[in-house]
Design a protein around this motif. Structure first.
Motif, PDB file in Angstrom:
ATOM      1  N   GLU A  73      96.168 -37.208  44.020  1.00 26.99           N
ATOM      2  CA  GLU A  73      96.415 -37.535  45.430  1.00 26.99           C
ATOM      3  C   GLU A  73      97.885 -37.341  45.779  1.00 26.99           C
ATOM      4  OE1 GLU A  73      95.989 -41.331  48.530  1.00 26.99           O
ATOM      5  OE2 GLU A  73      95.360 -41.533  46.432  1.00 26.99           O
ATOM      6  N   LEU A  74      98.773 -37.776  44.888  1.00 29.09           N
ATOM      7  CA  LEU A  74     100.209 -37.642  45.143  1.00 29.09           C
ATOM      8  C   LEU A  74     100.635 -36.179  45.170  1.00 29.09           C
ATOM      9  CD1 LEU A  74     103.071 -38.829  45.431  1.00 29.09           C
ATOM     10  CD2 LEU A  74     103.159 -38.978  42.922  1.00 29.09           C
ATOM     11  N   VAL A  75     100.242 -35.435  44.146  1.00 30.38           N
ATOM     12  CA  VAL A  75     100.673 -34.037  44.060  1.00 30.38           C
ATOM     13  C   VAL A  75     100.175 -33.237  45.256  1.00 30.38           C
ATOM     14  CG1 VAL A  75     100.402 -31.913  42.713  1.00 30.38           C
ATOM     15  CG2 VAL A  75     100.949 -34.063  41.563  1.00 30.38           C
ATOM     16  N   ALA A  76      98.998 -33.562  45.751  1.00 30.55           N
ATOM     17  CA  ALA A  76      98.456 -32.844  46.905  1.00 30.55           C
ATOM     18  C   ALA A  76      99.310 -33.024  48.149  1.00 30.55           C
ATOM     19  CB  ALA A  76      97.032 -33.313  47.185  1.00 30.55           C
ATOM     20  N   GLN A  77     100.140 -34.064  48.166  1.00 33.21           N
ATOM     21  CA  GLN A  77     100.988 -34.348  49.325  1.00 33.21           C
ATOM     22  C   GLN A  77     102.415 -33.840  49.159  1.00 33.21           C
ATOM     23  OE1 GLN A  77     100.746 -38.530  50.470  1.00 33.21           O
ATOM     24  NE2 GLN A  77      98.639 -38.646  49.747  1.00 33.21           N
ATOM     25  N   LEU A  78     102.718 -33.192  48.038  1.00 35.39           N
ATOM     26  CA  LEU A  78     104.086 -32.767  47.747  1.00 35.39           C
ATOM     27  C   LEU A  78     104.274 -31.277  47.997  1.00 35.39           C
ATOM     28  CD1 LEU A  78     104.672 -34.736  44.417  1.00 35.39           C
ATOM     29  CD2 LEU A  78     105.473 -35.353  46.714  1.00 35.39           C
ATOM     30  N   PRO A  79     105.489 -30.880  48.385  1.00 29.28           N
ATOM     31  CA  PRO A  79     105.790 -29.455  48.602  1.00 29.28           C
ATOM     32  C   PRO A  79     106.119 -28.759  47.288  1.00 29.28           C
ATOM     33  CG  PRO A  79     107.711 -30.785  49.147  1.00 29.28           C
ATOM     34  CD  PRO A  79     106.623 -31.753  48.743  1.00 29.28           C
ATOM     35  N   LEU A  80     105.097 -28.267  46.597  1.00 30.42           N
ATOM     36  CA  LEU A  80     105.294 -27.696  45.265  1.00 30.42           C
ATOM     37  C   LEU A  80     106.106 -26.408  45.294  1.00 30.42           C
ATOM     38  CD1 LEU A  80     101.771 -28.340  43.701  1.00 30.42           C
ATOM     39  CD2 LEU A  80     103.831 -29.753  43.569  1.00 30.42           C
ATOM     40  N   SER A  81     106.225 -25.800  46.446  1.00 29.38           N
ATOM     41  CA  SER A  81     107.062 -24.603  46.569  1.00 29.38           C
ATOM     42  C   SER A  81     108.341 -24.891  47.349  1.00 29.38           C
ATOM     43  CB  SER A  81     106.276 -23.481  47.262  1.00 29.38           C
ATOM     44  OG  SER A  81     105.850 -23.894  48.553  1.00 29.38           O
ATOM     45  N   GLY A  82     108.735 -26.151  47.410  1.00 24.51           N
ATOM     46  CA  GLY A  82     109.917 -26.558  48.154  1.00 24.51           C
ATOM     47  C   GLY A  82     111.203 -26.311  47.392  1.00 24.51           C
ATOM     48  N   PRO A  83     112.297 -26.966  47.810  1.00 20.58           N
ATOM     49  CA  PRO A  83     113.608 -26.708  47.209  1.00 20.58           C
ATOM     50  C   PRO A  83     113.778 -27.257  45.794  1.00 20.58           C
ATOM     51  CG  PRO A  83     113.755 -28.498  48.799  1.00 20.58           C
ATOM     52  CD  PRO A  83     112.378 -27.927  48.930  1.00 20.58           C
ATOM     53  N   ALA A  84     112.895 -28.169  45.380  1.00 18.94           N
ATOM     54  CA  ALA A  84     113.036 -28.804  44.063  1.00 18.94           C
ATOM     55  C   ALA A  84     111.837 -28.508  43.182  1.00 18.94           C
ATOM     56  CB  ALA A  84     113.201 -30.315  44.215  1.00 18.94           C
ATOM     57  N   SER A  85     112.084 -28.462  41.890  1.00 16.91           N
ATOM     58  CA  SER A  85     111.012 -28.400  40.908  1.00 16.91           C
ATOM     59  C   SER A  85     110.429 -29.800  40.749  1.00 16.91           C
ATOM     60  CB  SER A  85     111.573 -27.907  39.572  1.00 16.91           C
ATOM     61  OG  SER A  85     110.629 -28.076  38.537  1.00 16.91           O
ATOM     62  N   LEU A  86     109.100 -29.908  40.756  1.00 12.01           N
ATOM     63  CA  LEU A  86     108.421 -31.202  40.669  1.00 12.01           C
ATOM     64  C   LEU A  86     107.470 -31.203  39.473  1.00 12.01           C
ATOM     65  CD1 LEU A  86     107.619 -31.670  44.471  1.00 12.01           C
ATOM     66  CD2 LEU A  86     109.548 -32.627  43.192  1.00 12.01           C
ATOM     67  N   PRO A  87     108.015 -31.274  38.262  1.00 11.24           N
ATOM     68  CA  PRO A  87     107.165 -31.225  37.068  1.00 11.24           C
ATOM     69  C   PRO A  87     106.292 -32.462  36.924  1.00 11.24           C
ATOM     70  CG  PRO A  87     109.437 -31.683  36.478  1.00 11.24           C
ATOM     71  CD  PRO A  87     109.446 -31.372  37.927  1.00 11.24           C
ATOM     72  N   ASP A  97      94.483 -29.128  32.479  1.00 17.51           N
ATOM     73  CA  ASP A  97      93.456 -28.641  33.406  1.00 17.51           C
ATOM     74  C   ASP A  97      93.667 -29.248  34.792  1.00 17.51           C
ATOM     75  OD1 ASP A  97      92.221 -27.126  31.442  1.00 17.51           O
ATOM     76  OD2 ASP A  97      90.747 -28.686  30.944  1.00 17.51           O
ATOM     77  N   ARG A  98      93.923 -30.528  34.838  1.00 14.96           N
ATOM     78  CA  ARG A  98      94.139 -31.207  36.122  1.00 14.96           C
ATOM     79  C   ARG A  98      95.400 -30.690  36.801  1.00 14.96           C
ATOM     80  NH1 ARG A  98      94.400 -37.330  34.666  1.00 14.96           N
ATOM     81  NH2 ARG A  98      94.636 -37.534  36.936  1.00 14.96           N
ATOM     82  N   ALA A  99      96.456 -30.477  36.014  1.00 15.66           N
ATOM     83  CA  ALA A  99      97.706 -29.976  36.579  1.00 15.66           C
ATOM     84  C   ALA A  99      97.538 -28.575  37.143  1.00 15.66           C
ATOM     85  CB  ALA A  99      98.802 -30.001  35.510  1.00 15.66           C
ATOM     86  N   LEU A 100      96.839 -27.715  36.408  1.00 16.80           N
ATOM     87  CA  LEU A 100      96.612 -26.346  36.887  1.00 16.80           C
ATOM     88  C   LEU A 100      95.774 -26.352  38.165  1.00 16.80           C
ATOM     89  CD1 LEU A 100      95.877 -24.573  33.477  1.00 16.80           C
ATOM     90  CD2 LEU A 100      97.900 -24.241  34.918  1.00 16.80           C
ATOM     91  N   ALA A 101      94.773 -27.200  38.204  1.00 12.57           N
ATOM     92  CA  ALA A 101      93.934 -27.295  39.403  1.00 12.57           C
ATOM     93  C   ALA A 101      94.725 -27.785  40.605  1.00 12.57           C
ATOM     94  CB  ALA A 101      92.750 -28.222  39.142  1.00 12.57           C
ATOM     95  N   ALA A 102      95.745 -28.606  40.339  1.00 10.72           N
ATOM     96  CA  ALA A 102      96.582 -29.139  41.422  1.00 10.72           C
ATOM     97  C   ALA A 102      97.651 -28.159  41.871  1.00 10.72           C
ATOM     98  CB  ALA A 102      97.237 -30.451  40.969  1.00 10.72           C
TER      99      ALA A 102
END
Length: 310
Positions: A73-87, A97-102
């Motif tokens: 739920e959290l990752v779906a709300q984050l800008p994964l292509s934004g200015p920061a890396s969000l590992p 598997d869950r991370a790749l799907a997200a």
């Protein structure tokens, strides 16, 4: 605002990367569940303060760390292509598997430098943990992801005591050899001292690990008040990536003697005084940590936050 006088040391690196772990390592031990919206705002504020690597969460089983049960739920709300890396942390192939799907692009695995902690934290042995991590690292790299490998209990273990440096180096080198792009060497219970830091840096350099390239990072806890002095020792020995947590939040749920992480604000204050670039707006970061401390109902662990809060 008050800032330290800058007195550069030409022998030190010009820039240090701060790997912010507050949203994951900082919050995972909190007894009260932090709402997803608050976690999202925390991450957004950290990025707005200039932090360019912010570890967002972990795709760990909710029964292990209930605080992070909202990872998808959290990752779906984050800008994964934004200015920061969000590992994100992934404990195993299911987590990957869950991370790749997200859609995340940066993951981390969490290994142990000691037998006892491997058994308690990973339900594995010191040697067999690599069989668990190898498919995670290989698959992640094949998918084009960066893979960080944490190595815990590198400076001491609450059950085994002192940890041989060569054991730490062997563990870390095996993770790099299987494809990890960065190692984070953890003082999980905060017992390290500057000379110990220098010895570990030298030992990794001796086996060809890029200490000054960012391939090796350090992760300090402040149990005995040594985190900042250990961070300086790491920098003096070539380390250019340091883990830290806003406000000094954090601990380890599997090590009772472990307390908070190196506070990001304390690290930023020191780096500023040394003339080392870090890219962080200190007042914005302080305001963020004061806000989060209010959410959690606790006093900030960071001395700089306590000094500068308004």
């Amino acid at each position: 605002m008050t800032l330290p006088m800058t007195v550069p040391d030409p022998a030190l690196p010009r820039r240090v990367q701060i790997y912010e772990v507050g949203p994951r390592d900082g919050l995972q031990n909190e007894a009260g569940i932090v709402p997803t919206a608050v976690k999202r705002e925390f991450i957004e504020r950290l990025v707005a303060a200039g932090l360019r690597t912010v570890e967002a969460t972990s795709f760990v089983h909710p029964a292990w760390v209930p605080q992070l049960a909202d990872a998808e739920e959290l990752v779906a709300q984050l800008p994964l292509s934004g200015p920061a890396s969000l590992p994100v942390l992934v404990p195993n192939e299911r987590g990957l598997d869950r991370a790749l799907a997200a859609g995340v692009r940066h993951v981390a695995v969490f290994a142990s430098a000691t037998e006892t902690f491997a058994r308690k934290n990973l339900n594995s042995t010191l040697d067999s943990q690599f069989a668990m991590f190898e498919p995670v690292v290989v698959r992640a790299r094949e998918a084009g992801l960066d893979v960080r490998a944490y190595v815990s209990m590198c400076f001491g273990d609450p059950w085994e005591g002192s940890v041989p440096v060569d054991q730490v180096v062997t563990t870390g080198k095996r993770l790099l050899d299987m494809g990890a792009t960065q190692l984070s060497i953890g003082d999980t219970i905060g017992v390290g001292t500057p000379g110990h830091v220098a010895t570990i840096c030298d030992a990794f350099a001796g086996v060809g690990v890029g200490v000054g390239s960012g391939e090796l990072a350090m992760h300090f806890h402040d149990t005995y008040g040594q985190a900042l002095s250990n961070a300086l020792a790491a920098i003096q020995n070539g380390i250019v990536c340091l883990d830290a947590s806003a406000g000094g939040l954090g601990g380890c749920p599997y090590a009772e003697s472990s307390t908070g992480n190196l506070a990001t604000e304390d690290l930023v204050w020191m780096l500023t005084g040394l003339g080392i670039e870090h890219g962080v707006d200190l007042q914005s970061l302080v305001d963020t940590s004061v806000w989060m401390a209010g959410v959690l109902g606790k006093e900030p662990a960071s001395a700089v936050v306590r000094a500068l809060r308004t």
